[in-house]
Design a protein around this motif. Structure first.
Motif, PDB file in Angstrom:
ATOM      1  N   LYS A 251      17.559  30.902   5.329  1.00  0.00           N
ATOM      2  CA  LYS A 251      16.843  31.843   4.474  1.00  0.00           C
ATOM      3  C   LYS A 251      17.746  32.951   3.932  1.00  0.00           C
ATOM      4  CE  LYS A 251      12.840  29.882   4.916  1.00  0.00           C
ATOM      5  NZ  LYS A 251      12.167  29.256   3.730  1.00  0.00           N
TER       6      LYS A 251
ATOM      7  N   PRO B 229      16.029  29.694  -2.614  1.00  0.00           N
ATOM      8  CA  PRO B 229      15.315  30.148  -1.403  1.00  0.00           C
ATOM      9  C   PRO B 229      16.196  30.892  -0.413  1.00  0.00           C
ATOM     10  CG  PRO B 229      15.870  27.835  -1.210  1.00  0.00           C
ATOM     11  CD  PRO B 229      16.352  28.262  -2.566  1.00  0.00           C
TER      12      PRO B 229
ATOM     13  N   GLU C 175      15.728  30.652   9.896  1.00  0.00           N
ATOM     14  CA  GLU C 175      14.343  30.866  10.375  1.00  0.00           C
ATOM     15  C   GLU C 175      13.857  29.600  11.064  1.00  0.00           C
ATOM     16  OE1 GLU C 175      11.046  33.226   8.186  1.00  0.00           O
ATOM     17  OE2 GLU C 175      10.755  31.126   7.625  1.00  0.00           O
TER      18      GLU C 175
END
Length: 447
Positions: free
Chosen positions: A78, A180, A382
């Motif tokens: 992330k 992302p 994550e």
């Protein structure tokens, strides 16, 4: 797995992009668990991103490879730390003087003010990415750390490091929009590499770090443990590759010949029995001439830094993919008269497996090492939260909390308890004598 601290870094070079994932334990030891890379052609020139979509696609491809690594799975990347480099990255030296007029204790706030003044000395059309300290003098006495020292005046030699705004703007564009992955931090690459491969003794004696890349060569000099100079030369190992295309090779063929068959030493004699179609004498002549030109530009940086060869007894430490060129280290040593060694990770850095070649991935590992020391709590990887299974409990509606009388049959009426007769004290006495008599008779029957 999610309890570990995970660090992710990407390094965007002129010939390739590298990505790496590392973990940090409670002692601060970095373990590199995965390194991946993809080639680039003309998407980055001289360290500056030209084609943002192409670079974004390569980073996403590397991200998928990293996430498939067993040491990372089932995590999702992330955020990442990225280096700042490129042809416009350089430093300048300026002196900041603060005269207090009377004795005053030097505080952290005063040092911060000095660094801010140094930032303002950089060219207005450049972005300052770091301010390095060259040394402090308080009332004519040199101080390594002046905080807490009392004096009437402080002089500081400061070196702002800056680059063109386009370098940072295009880097931000790569990680914006639908990407992302967030940029958790931007770190000047030469400073990160210096922290990973240079020893304290080398920095104290005087040492030059040379990052020999594909299209640029960056020089960084330290003396008396302080930063002194940084400059980027617009030449690299790809110049040698393109020179070899003059022999009617494609660039891909020329790159392969440069890596596997050439040697930069003008005295090199190739072994007999090689490919008869290769003119190795001509090839080595071309390679040697261009390598010599690059080395001449490296040596010139010592003079531009206001120093001499004798100021660098720590020698030269060489990193970058160009350092793999056969004979280059020896040629650099002979031209400079300085000792030259290959840079390798020092200190608290480990590898999760032997397939990771840390010497070839100094750039991205150095960013991991710097980021591992940050206490910013920014998330790079994550992990899904474990699903907690609760024991099943019957559902009870609010109405069911009221107390009811259980009825066995719908036609059966609730029984009403019969009231006990009130026989008084005399009646109770008679009843007790009758019950005692019955108990005595039962005892007699049993006998």
């Amino acid at each position: 797995m999610a309890d570990k601290k995970y660090i992710v870094a990407f390094e965007i070079g002129s010939s390739k992009i590298r990505g790496a994932v590392g973990t940090v334990d409670d002692n601060g030891t970095l373990t590199v668990v995965a390194v991946e890379q993809e080639p680039l052609i003309d998407s980055v020139r001289y360290g500056s991103i030209r084609k943002v979509p192409d670079v974004s696609d390569r980073i996403l491809s590397i991200t998928r490879k990293l996430e498939d690594n067993p040491a990372v799975r089932p995590g999702r990347i992330k955020g990442a730390y990225v280096p700042i480099s490129g042809i416009s990255l350089r430093s300048m030296t300026t002196q900041i003087v603060k005269d207090f007029g009377a004795d005053e204790e030097i505080t952290k706030e005063i040092i911060a003010q000095i660094k801010q003044q140094a930032r303002l000395k950089a060219p207005e059309d450049r972005d300052v990415v770091a301010v390095m300290t060259g040394g402090y003098v308080v009332d004519t006495i040199a101080q390594k750390n002046p905080v807490g020292v009392v004096g009437k005046e402080i002089k500081a030699e400061m070196s702002p490091i800056y680059c063109r705004s386009k370098i940072i703007n295009n880097l931000n564009r790569v990680f914006s929009g639908s990407m992302p992955i967030a940029i958790n931090g931007q770190i000047p690459l030469p400073l990160a590499e210096a922290g990973l491969v240079l020893t304290d003794d080398e920095k104290n004696l005087g040492v030059m770090l040379v990052d020999f890349g594909a299209e640029t060569t960056t020089v960084c000099i330290f003396k008396k443990e302080n930063f002194r100079y940084l400059a980027t030369i617009p030449m690299g190992s790809r110049n040698i590759t393109r020179d070899l295309t003059s022999l009617n090779y494609t660039e891909r063929q020329a790159e392969e010949i440069k890596i596997s068959r050439s040697n930069v030493s003008p005295d090199y004699v190739p072994p007999t029995g090689g490919d008869p179609g290769l003119d190795t004498t001509k090839i080595n002549q071309i390679v040697s001439e261009r390598a010599g030109e690059i080395i001449a530009n490296i040596i010139a940086q010592i003079k531009y830094a206001g120093m001499k060869d004798t100021d660098l007894p720590g020698g030269i430490v060489l990193v970058g993919d160009g350092a793999n060129l056969k004979g280059f280290m020896q040629l650099l040593a002979s031209h400079t008269g300085l000792k030259v060694r290959r840079g390798t990770p020092l200190g608290a850095v480990k590898k999760a497996n032997l397939q990771i070649k840390d010497t070839d991935a100094i750039d991205v590992i150095s960013i991991l090492r710097v980021a591992a020391n940050f206490d910013d709590n920014k998330i790079c990887v994550e992990f899904p939260q474990p699903v907690k299974v609760e024991p099943e409990t019957p559902h009870i509606s609010p109405e069911e909390y009221t107390e009811t009388v259980k009825v066995k049959d719908k036609d059966e009426k609730p029984k009403t308890p019969k009231p006990k007769p009130n026989i008084g004290k005399w009646g109770q006495s008679v009843l007790n004598r009758i019950m005692n008599a019955l108990d005595d008779s039962e005892d007699d029957d049993n006998n």
